[in-house]
Design a protein around this motif. Structure first.
Motif, PDB file in Angstrom:
ATOM      1  N   PRO A  35      68.633  27.316  10.002  1.00 27.36           N
ATOM      2  CA  PRO A  35      69.471  27.763   8.882  1.00 27.36           C
ATOM      3  C   PRO A  35      70.060  29.144   9.122  1.00 27.36           C
ATOM      4  O   PRO A  35      69.402  30.021   9.686  1.00 27.36           O
ATOM      5  N   ALA A  36      71.290  29.315   8.671  1.00 30.76           N
ATOM      6  CA  ALA A  36      71.981  30.591   8.831  1.00 30.76           C
ATOM      7  C   ALA A  36      71.942  31.417   7.552  1.00 30.76           C
ATOM      8  O   ALA A  36      72.403  32.561   7.540  1.00 30.76           O
ATOM      9  N   LYS A  37      71.410  30.841   6.488  1.00 29.46           N
ATOM     10  CA  LYS A  37      71.337  31.554   5.206  1.00 29.46           C
ATOM     11  C   LYS A  37      70.168  30.988   4.410  1.00 29.46           C
ATOM     12  O   LYS A  37      69.585  29.959   4.790  1.00 29.46           O
ATOM     13  N   PRO A  38      69.791  31.624   3.300  1.00 27.97           N
ATOM     14  CA  PRO A  38      68.673  31.129   2.489  1.00 27.97           C
ATOM     15  C   PRO A  38      68.902  29.704   1.972  1.00 27.97           C
ATOM     16  O   PRO A  38      70.041  29.271   1.774  1.00 27.97           O
ATOM     17  N   ARG A  40      68.151  26.958  -1.084  1.00 29.51           N
ATOM     18  CA  ARG A  40      67.791  26.856  -2.499  1.00 29.51           C
ATOM     19  C   ARG A  40      66.898  25.633  -2.701  1.00 29.51           C
ATOM     20  O   ARG A  40      67.242  24.528  -2.280  1.00 29.51           O
ATOM     21  N   LYS A  68      64.380  31.962   7.323  1.00 28.68           N
ATOM     22  CA  LYS A  68      65.222  32.300   6.181  1.00 28.68           C
ATOM     23  C   LYS A  68      64.452  32.015   4.901  1.00 28.68           C
ATOM     24  O   LYS A  68      63.589  31.132   4.856  1.00 28.68           O
ATOM     25  N   TYR A  95      71.152  23.284   2.706  1.00 25.97           N
ATOM     26  CA  TYR A  95      70.941  24.547   2.010  1.00 25.97           C
ATOM     27  C   TYR A  95      70.633  24.381   0.521  1.00 25.97           C
ATOM     28  O   TYR A  95      70.404  25.367  -0.173  1.00 25.97           O
TER      29      TYR A  95
END
Length: 331
Positions: A35-38, A40, A68, A95
């Motif tokens: 993953p490149a971002k958090p 949810r 992340k 994500y």
């Protein structure tokens, strides 16, 4: 001119090779998705309940492996449909995921005519995390020392006794309706908005009985405020070694548990689902999560996507029968 003509095939070859290389690189990256971002993680119920506790324990450990943050968002309401339908409509990129529950995945399809999501089409199951057995308790004002005695009282006075649950269609509601069907008793349902209010009224004697998980009922039981008569698991619980299962008491095959799992939107690439499953499995077997599950008498499972999908279908059939037999419908 000849030179310009001769360069065109070369250009095509170079362009095609570049595209092939890019595609190959893309597949390689997808096979090792990071993953490149958090991420949810939506929980379809409010904070503080069993779903929230399990989600936060799993999210903390998954974040370590993924590199992340896995951010838990509680979005209650609509008997779990608000958060669940949001994930059904989310971009299938890994994500946005949801904590599935027996209520949202197995009970709602049987109970709601206009369910805003399709369990079998809108989701990519990731893993079945854990199962939390239901326990059956009575107020200390009820003159029954065990489940057979309570059943005799209920049969002798049909409709006199009542039981509370965390809400219409909740795991406790379905568990007690299953018990009523098995024992052929008439006991009135009193729905509450959450386990806390239900247990408070059980302690005070405003309701006669209740079904819930051990996190809600074990503390007042240990304090001598209520009596736990039986557990809905297939075997006795370590924290309640002297309390029999319902099956032991003459109702073979009886089992009632609430369960939790992770799902992504349908269409999420398999490498992404696979990575999320791997990290969820690691989290599930971490010391901190194991300690949390043991504290709540939960059983860790860790089934893969295919097994989880088959499990959901089986639970839909089982709980659909209970919903129809009890005539349960959405509020």
């Amino acid at each position: 001119m000849p030179h310009s003509i001769s360069r065109r095939p070369v250009l095509r070859l170079l362009t095609g090779g570049a595209l092939l290389t890019a595609a190959t690189l893309g597949l390689a990256q997808a096979d090792t998705w990071t993953p490149a971002k958090p991420i949810r993680l939506l929980v379809p119920y409010g904070p503080g309940g069993s779903s929230d506790v399990i989600a936060r324990a799993i999210a903390t450990e998954m974040a370590k492996g993924l590199g992340k943050a896995v951010v838990v968002e509680n979005k209650g309401g609509g008997q779990g449909t608000i958060a669940t339908s949001e994930v059904a409509r989310a971009r299938p990129d890994g994500y946005t995921i949801v904590l599935g529950h027996v209520g949202t995945l197995a009970v709602n399809p049987a109970m709601m005519k206009d369910l805003p999501y399709r369990v079998d089409q809108d989701f990519a199951p990731i893993t079945l995390l854990a199962r939390l057995p239901m326990v059956f308790a009575v107020s200390d004002r009820v003159e029954a020392a065990d489940l057979p005695a309570f059943i005799r009282l209920a049969r002798a006075r049909p409709g006199k006794f009542n039981y509370g649950s965390a809400g219409n269609g909740s795991a406790g509601h379905l568990a007690f309706e299953m018990l009523k069907t098995a024992t052929k008793t008439a006991i009135t349902h009193v729905p509450y908005k959450g386990t806390g209010a239900q247990v408070a009224d059980l302690i005070a004697g405003h309701i006669d009985a209740a079904a819930a998980g051990t996190p809600g009922l074990l503390p007042p039981f240990q304090a001598g405020r209520i009596r736990i008569l039986a557990v809905g698991a297939s075997k006795r619980l370590a924290v309640l070694p002297d309390v029999p299962t319902v099956a032991e008491l003459g109702y073979p095959g009886f089992e009632s548990s609430q369960w939790f799992g992770l799902l992504a939107p349908a269409g999420t690439p398999q490498p992404v689902v696979r990575r999320l499953h791997e990290e969820a499995l690691k989290a599930l077997h971490s010391p901190s999560v194991q300690q949390r599950l043991q504290h709540d008498s939960s059983e860790s499972l860790g089934q893969g996507p295919a097994e989880f999908s088959a499990f959901i279908r089986g639970e839909q059939a089982r709980w659909g029968d209970v919903v129809r037999a009890a005539g349960i419908s959405a509020d």
